[in-house]
Design a protein around this motif. Structure first.
Motif, PDB file in Angstrom:
ATOM      1  N   VAL A   1      31.486 -31.879 -53.798  1.00 55.50           N
ATOM      2  CA  VAL A   1      30.945 -31.093 -52.415  1.00 55.50           C
ATOM      3  C   VAL A   1      32.397 -30.671 -51.615  1.00 55.50           C
ATOM      4  CG1 VAL A   1      29.569 -31.211 -50.342  1.00 55.50           C
ATOM      5  CG2 VAL A   1      28.765 -32.598 -52.310  1.00 55.50           C
ATOM      6  N   SER A   2      32.594 -29.572 -51.585  1.00 57.44           N
ATOM      7  CA  SER A   2      33.642 -28.996 -50.685  1.00 57.44           C
ATOM      8  C   SER A   2      33.484 -29.294 -49.168  1.00 57.44           C
ATOM      9  CB  SER A   2      34.015 -27.526 -50.896  1.00 57.44           C
ATOM     10  OG  SER A   2      34.376 -27.113 -52.253  1.00 57.44           O
ATOM     11  N   ILE A   3      34.690 -30.078 -48.956  1.00 62.53           N
ATOM     12  CA  ILE A   3      34.250 -30.553 -47.416  1.00 62.53           C
ATOM     13  C   ILE A   3      35.702 -30.230 -46.714  1.00 62.53           C
ATOM     14  CG2 ILE A   3      34.441 -32.428 -46.050  1.00 62.53           C
ATOM     15  CD1 ILE A   3      31.882 -32.561 -47.511  1.00 62.53           C
ATOM     16  N   ASN A   4      35.630 -29.740 -45.536  1.00 62.96           N
ATOM     17  CA  ASN A   4      36.735 -29.301 -44.692  1.00 62.96           C
ATOM     18  C   ASN A   4      37.199 -30.494 -43.885  1.00 62.96           C
ATOM     19  OD1 ASN A   4      38.713 -27.854 -43.578  1.00 62.96           O
ATOM     20  ND2 ASN A   4      37.251 -26.192 -42.826  1.00 62.96           N
ATOM     21  N   GLY A   5      37.792 -31.691 -44.502  1.00 62.94           N
ATOM     22  CA  GLY A   5      38.515 -32.692 -43.662  1.00 62.94           C
ATOM     23  C   GLY A   5      37.324 -33.537 -43.578  1.00 62.94           C
ATOM     24  N   LEU A   6      37.579 -34.834 -42.909  1.00 64.33           N
ATOM     25  CA  LEU A   6      36.354 -36.015 -42.756  1.00 64.33           C
ATOM     26  C   LEU A   6      35.660 -35.797 -41.343  1.00 64.33           C
ATOM     27  CD1 LEU A   6      38.615 -38.865 -43.844  1.00 64.33           C
ATOM     28  CD2 LEU A   6      36.495 -38.440 -44.572  1.00 64.33           C
ATOM     29  N   ASP A   7      36.192 -34.537 -40.758  1.00 66.51           N
ATOM     30  CA  ASP A   7      35.300 -34.372 -39.501  1.00 66.51           C
ATOM     31  C   ASP A   7      34.126 -33.335 -39.809  1.00 66.51           C
ATOM     32  OD1 ASP A   7      36.791 -36.098 -38.079  1.00 66.51           O
ATOM     33  OD2 ASP A   7      38.267 -34.367 -37.642  1.00 66.51           O
ATOM     34  N   ASP A   8      34.149 -32.671 -41.121  1.00 70.61           N
ATOM     35  CA  ASP A   8      33.301 -31.761 -41.372  1.00 70.61           C
ATOM     36  C   ASP A   8      31.696 -32.307 -41.221  1.00 70.61           C
ATOM     37  OD1 ASP A   8      31.597 -29.955 -42.621  1.00 70.61           O
ATOM     38  OD2 ASP A   8      33.327 -29.424 -44.100  1.00 70.61           O
ATOM     39  N   PRO A   9      30.826 -31.771 -40.513  1.00 75.01           N
ATOM     40  CA  PRO A   9      29.536 -32.096 -40.031  1.00 75.01           C
ATOM     41  C   PRO A   9      28.642 -32.295 -41.352  1.00 75.01           C
ATOM     42  CG  PRO A   9      29.866 -30.067 -39.092  1.00 75.01           C
ATOM     43  CD  PRO A   9      31.056 -30.454 -39.633  1.00 75.01           C
ATOM     44  N   LYS A  10      29.152 -31.329 -42.484  1.00 72.81           N
ATOM     45  CA  LYS A  10      28.448 -31.615 -43.784  1.00 72.81           C
ATOM     46  C   LYS A  10      28.320 -32.747 -44.313  1.00 72.81           C
ATOM     47  CE  LYS A  10      30.087 -28.253 -46.483  1.00 72.81           C
ATOM     48  NZ  LYS A  10      30.376 -27.372 -47.644  1.00 72.81           N
ATOM     49  N   LEU A  11      29.449 -33.741 -44.131  1.00 74.25           N
ATOM     50  CA  LEU A  11      29.467 -35.037 -44.831  1.00 74.25           C
ATOM     51  C   LEU A  11      28.444 -36.023 -44.264  1.00 74.25           C
ATOM     52  CD1 LEU A  11      33.208 -36.280 -44.061  1.00 74.25           C
ATOM     53  CD2 LEU A  11      32.022 -36.445 -46.245  1.00 74.25           C
ATOM     54  N   ALA A  12      27.906 -35.763 -43.081  1.00 69.62           N
ATOM     55  CA  ALA A  12      26.864 -36.531 -42.794  1.00 69.62           C
ATOM     56  C   ALA A  12      25.466 -36.057 -43.568  1.00 69.62           C
ATOM     57  CB  ALA A  12      26.234 -36.317 -41.183  1.00 69.62           C
ATOM     58  N   GLU A  13      25.411 -34.942 -44.019  1.00 73.85           N
ATOM     59  CA  GLU A  13      24.233 -34.559 -45.192  1.00 73.85           C
ATOM     60  C   GLU A  13      24.021 -35.459 -46.282  1.00 73.85           C
ATOM     61  OE1 GLU A  13      24.225 -30.540 -45.884  1.00 73.85           O
ATOM     62  OE2 GLU A  13      24.794 -29.986 -43.734  1.00 73.85           O
ATOM     63  N   HIS A  14      25.281 -36.118 -46.794  1.00 72.13           N
ATOM     64  CA  HIS A  14      25.462 -36.621 -48.028  1.00 72.13           C
ATOM     65  C   HIS A  14      25.803 -38.236 -47.901  1.00 72.13           C
ATOM     66  CE1 HIS A  14      25.453 -32.761 -50.182  1.00 72.13           C
ATOM     67  NE2 HIS A  14      26.288 -32.395 -49.082  1.00 72.13           N
ATOM     68  N   VAL A  15      26.346 -38.598 -46.778  1.00 70.26           N
ATOM     69  CA  VAL A  15      26.541 -40.053 -46.630  1.00 70.26           C
ATOM     70  C   VAL A  15      25.828 -40.721 -45.289  1.00 70.26           C
ATOM     71  CG1 VAL A  15      28.676 -41.387 -46.500  1.00 70.26           C
ATOM     72  CG2 VAL A  15      29.078 -39.242 -47.379  1.00 70.26           C
ATOM     73  N   PRO A  16      25.246 -41.750 -45.685  1.00 65.84           N
ATOM     74  CA  PRO A  16      24.675 -42.656 -44.711  1.00 65.84           C
ATOM     75  C   PRO A  16      25.672 -42.845 -43.477  1.00 65.84           C
ATOM     76  CG  PRO A  16      24.358 -43.673 -46.805  1.00 65.84           C
ATOM     77  CD  PRO A  16      25.224 -42.604 -46.908  1.00 65.84           C
ATOM     78  N   ALA A  17      25.029 -42.900 -42.439  1.00 63.86           N
ATOM     79  CA  ALA A  17      25.978 -43.046 -41.194  1.00 63.86           C
ATOM     80  C   ALA A  17      26.870 -44.381 -41.179  1.00 63.86           C
ATOM     81  CB  ALA A  17      25.174 -43.077 -39.799  1.00 63.86           C
ATOM     82  N   ASP A  18      26.308 -45.399 -41.557  1.00 66.81           N
ATOM     83  CA  ASP A  18      27.083 -46.673 -41.463  1.00 66.81           C
ATOM     84  C   ASP A  18      28.368 -46.453 -42.428  1.00 66.81           C
ATOM     85  OD1 ASP A  18      25.380 -46.651 -43.361  1.00 66.81           O
ATOM     86  OD2 ASP A  18      25.568 -48.791 -43.585  1.00 66.81           O
ATOM     87  N   LEU A  19      27.976 -46.116 -43.710  1.00 65.21           N
ATOM     88  CA  LEU A  19      29.203 -45.742 -44.596  1.00 65.21           C
ATOM     89  C   LEU A  19      30.246 -44.587 -44.404  1.00 65.21           C
ATOM     90  CD1 LEU A  19      27.111 -46.074 -48.151  1.00 65.21           C
ATOM     91  CD2 LEU A  19      28.643 -47.662 -46.822  1.00 65.21           C
ATOM     92  N   LEU A  20      29.930 -43.776 -43.685  1.00 62.10           N
ATOM     93  CA  LEU A  20      30.440 -42.634 -43.038  1.00 62.10           C
ATOM     94  C   LEU A  20      31.423 -43.244 -42.091  1.00 62.10           C
ATOM     95  CD1 LEU A  20      31.321 -39.712 -43.173  1.00 62.10           C
ATOM     96  CD2 LEU A  20      29.336 -38.992 -41.728  1.00 62.10           C
ATOM     97  N   GLU A  21      31.036 -43.880 -41.028  1.00 62.43           N
ATOM     98  CA  GLU A  21      31.847 -44.428 -40.145  1.00 62.43           C
ATOM     99  C   GLU A  21      33.040 -45.192 -40.793  1.00 62.43           C
ATOM    100  OE1 GLU A  21      31.808 -47.439 -36.227  1.00 62.43           O
ATOM    101  OE2 GLU A  21      29.772 -46.474 -37.086  1.00 62.43           O
ATOM    102  N   LYS A  22      32.606 -46.170 -41.668  1.00 60.27           N
ATOM    103  CA  LYS A  22      33.609 -47.064 -42.362  1.00 60.27           C
ATOM    104  C   LYS A  22      34.597 -46.194 -43.185  1.00 60.27           C
ATOM    105  CE  LYS A  22      34.029 -51.034 -45.401  1.00 60.27           C
ATOM    106  NZ  LYS A  22      35.575 -50.921 -45.538  1.00 60.27           N
ATOM    107  N   LEU A  23      34.184 -45.038 -43.837  1.00 58.34           N
ATOM    108  CA  LEU A  23      34.865 -44.375 -44.540  1.00 58.34           C
ATOM    109  C   LEU A  23      36.076 -43.740 -43.795  1.00 58.34           C
ATOM    110  CD1 LEU A  23      35.729 -42.541 -47.168  1.00 58.34           C
ATOM    111  CD2 LEU A  23      34.012 -40.688 -46.316  1.00 58.34           C
ATOM    112  N   ARG A  24      35.571 -43.034 -42.734  1.00 56.05           N
ATOM    113  CA  ARG A  24      36.690 -42.301 -41.740  1.00 56.05           C
ATOM    114  C   ARG A  24      37.724 -43.485 -41.376  1.00 56.05           C
ATOM    115  NH1 ARG A  24      31.833 -39.036 -38.828  1.00 56.05           N
ATOM    116  NH2 ARG A  24      32.372 -36.905 -39.884  1.00 56.05           N
ATOM    117  N   GLU A  25      37.277 -44.731 -41.107  1.00 57.37           N
ATOM    118  CA  GLU A  25      38.108 -45.826 -40.463  1.00 57.37           C
ATOM    119  C   GLU A  25      39.249 -46.280 -41.546  1.00 57.37           C
ATOM    120  OE1 GLU A  25      36.052 -49.369 -39.166  1.00 57.37           O
ATOM    121  OE2 GLU A  25      35.118 -48.428 -37.524  1.00 57.37           O
ATOM    122  N   ASP A  26      38.601 -46.280 -42.757  1.00 58.39           N
ATOM    123  CA  ASP A  26      39.394 -46.637 -43.800  1.00 58.39           C
ATOM    124  C   ASP A  26      40.383 -45.510 -44.131  1.00 58.39           C
ATOM    125  OD1 ASP A  26      37.992 -48.745 -44.142  1.00 58.39           O
ATOM    126  OD2 ASP A  26      36.925 -48.397 -45.857  1.00 58.39           O
TER     127      ASP A  26
END
Length: 535
Positions: free
Chosen positions: A210-235
């Protein structure tokens, strides 16, 4: 034209597109499965056979010996060539089992890079560490694949720390796992800012990107559950602040390894790793030789034998020498000089490998691995050239750690046994020593499992049951020194003396005391535990 970074001439396009590499790992980290997926993506096979699968689907292509298929382990190094995009991959699969480490050590002399596979739950294991040390000795660039992320595995930062500490190499994550074990859904591709999602339903399916425009792209939330997305951004924020970024030069110098995360059995993360090998892996490199190195850009063909495999085709008593081409453009039918014997050989039936399958090679370039069928003329360490007397250096032969005597079940077949043993000695599968006093042979190996493999192969390939028995000797050392000193030593120690299959003198020892005695009483004689296979 010179390549500005290295001051070496730019390679011809056919050579520059070659990537010759080995896969190294501890047993059971998933190396053979990964090899299968490489072949799948390279279009070389339609369905990958897993090592632990059932029935026909468990016939992995890189494990072709009967014993390998029964036990699910790789015993001999096999070579495979296939295209991936615009690149030509020459992959050498090596045995992970420590009992076959010598075959692996020699294989690493024939490649330009290594892919290190580690298990996400176990991290760096003993055999990985040993093989890594060999890569370090040769300054081989290393790319790392952390496998089995779809199972319970350790914390990602912990795995990276362990690699950095144990192997003293910088690590840069090329991808970052999202979730772990059952919650593992895929990876974030740090090199290309893309989301890679794993499909658990179809193991032979390429992951969805899935082409994403950086980690702030709202499209990420469509594919990644909220808790995992938060951890991904921190990591990822921590990774980008604390860890080195990808540096192609540091990778080629062997001081930095990029790491990809994935699950080979689910075909996940494999394609990204292959892209990494294509984009960042080294082109064919110069090979050390005397009196000068062999350079890949040279017009004249030169290559060396790093492995000999007998009876790959059970119907014919064939012996195939695996030759790494070090320079030039090889064409079928060429006449090459066999430097050791100074004889000219006409190479009329060279083959390219797809594991046990092979096809006639009409041509090959520096970086490729070809097989030359022969009847014992070619040995490990031999060099073939278009006339120049170059000899490859640095292919080691190690003193065996275990010695046993071998007897044929039928005493009338002693001659057959001698022939079989000499063949395995030339392959490098075992050391065979002929004692000066007494009959029979002593076989030396690095690991106990090799005795089983030898017994199984002698029985299957020669229809000759054999038994191995304990020997009074525990180790062997090659004897070197001035001829007079060596002759005197041999005459005074006949009970301990033997010759190897090259006819070199070998001192068989029972205790460390034997070695200490030689050092004390024969100062001109040198006992060595390795012999360079340069003939």
């Amino acid at each position: 034209m010179l390549d500005q970074s290295t001051n070496r001439p730019v390679l011809p396009p056919e050579i520059a597109r070659r990537r010759t590499f080995a896969i190294i790992s501890h047993p059971d980290a998933g190396k053979t499965t990964l090899t299968e997926k490489f072949l799948l993506y390279g279009g070389a096979i339609q369905m990958a056979g897993q090592v632990r699968a059932k029935g026909e689907s468990r016939r992995t292509r890189s494990d072709y010996m009967k014993m390998e298929q029964e036990r699910g382990i790789s015993v001999s190094a096999s070579a495979m060539s296939f295209d991936f995009g615009n690149y030509r991959f020459n992959l050498v699969d090596t045995p992970g089992h420590s009992d076959f480490s010598e075959d692996t050590y020699r294989t690493l002399t024939a490649v330009d890079a290594a892919v290190m596979v580690i298990d996400g739950a176990k991290g760096i294991e003993s055999q990985t560490q040993k093989l890594f040390e060999v890569c370090r000795l040769r300054d081989l660039p290393i790319l790392t694949f952390c496998n089995k992320m779809d199972r319970e595995s350790r914390d990602t930062f912990e795995i990276i720390d362990e690699i950095q500490e144990n192997l003293a190499i910088d690590v840069t994550p090329a991808s970052w796992p999202i979730g772990v074990g059952r919650d593992f859904i895929g990876c974030y591709d740090l090199l290309r800012d893309r989301l890679e999602l794993m499909d658990r339903a179809d193991r032979n399916k390429v992951a969805e990107s899935v082409s994403i425009n950086g980690l702030d792209d709202p499209k990420l939330a469509e594919h990644v559950p909220a808790d995992l997305l938060e951890k991904l951004r921190e990591d990822v924020e921590m990774v980008r602040e604390l860890m080195p970024s990808m540096d192609a030069k540091a990778l080629l110098e062997g001081t930095l390894t990029p790491i990809w995360f994935g699950s080979a059995i689910n075909s996940f993360g494999v394609k990204e790793l292959m892209d990494g090998i294509a984009n960042y892996g080294p082109e064919p490199q110069p090979q050390p030789a005397t009196p000068r190195p062999m350079m890949p850009e040279e017009k004249k063909v030169a290559g060396f034998v790093f492995k000999v495999q007998a009876n790959m085709d059970a119907k014919h008593r064939d012996r195939v020498a695996f030759v790494r081409l070090a320079s030039g453009h090889f064409k079928r039918g060429m006449k090459l000089t066999h430097v050791r014997s100074k004889k000219v050989m006409s190479i009329s039936n060279p083959v390219l490998f797809l594991a046990a399958d092979r096809e006639l090679a009409e041509e090959a370039w520096a970086g490729d691995i070809i097989g030359i069928p022969n009847h014992g003329q070619l040995r490990i360490g031999d060099t073939l050239t278009e006339g120049e007397a170059l000899r490859v250096t640095g292919i080691p032969s190690f003193a065996p750690e275990l010695l046993q005597t071998v007897r044929a079940g039928d005493p009338m077949k002693a001659k057959h046994l001698e022939k079989a043993l000499m063949q395995f000695a030339e392959e490098g599968a075992a050391k065979v020593f002929k004692p000066m006093i007494g009959s029979g042979f002593i076989v030396g190996v690095v690991g106990a499992l090799q005795f089983e493999v030898l017994a199984s192969r002698i029985e299957q390939e020669y229809n000759l049951p054999v038994r191995f028995e304990a020997s009074q000797f525990t180790s062997a050392r090659w004897v070197a020194g001035p001829k007079e000193a060596v002759d005197k030593f041999v005459n005074e120690n006949k009970g301990h003396m033997a010759t190897d299959n090259d006819g070199d003198s070998v001192y068989l020892t029972r205790l460390q005391w034997d070695i200490d005695r030689v050092v004390r009483d024969y100062p001109d004689v040198k006992l060595t535990a390795t012999k360079e296979m340069m003939l």
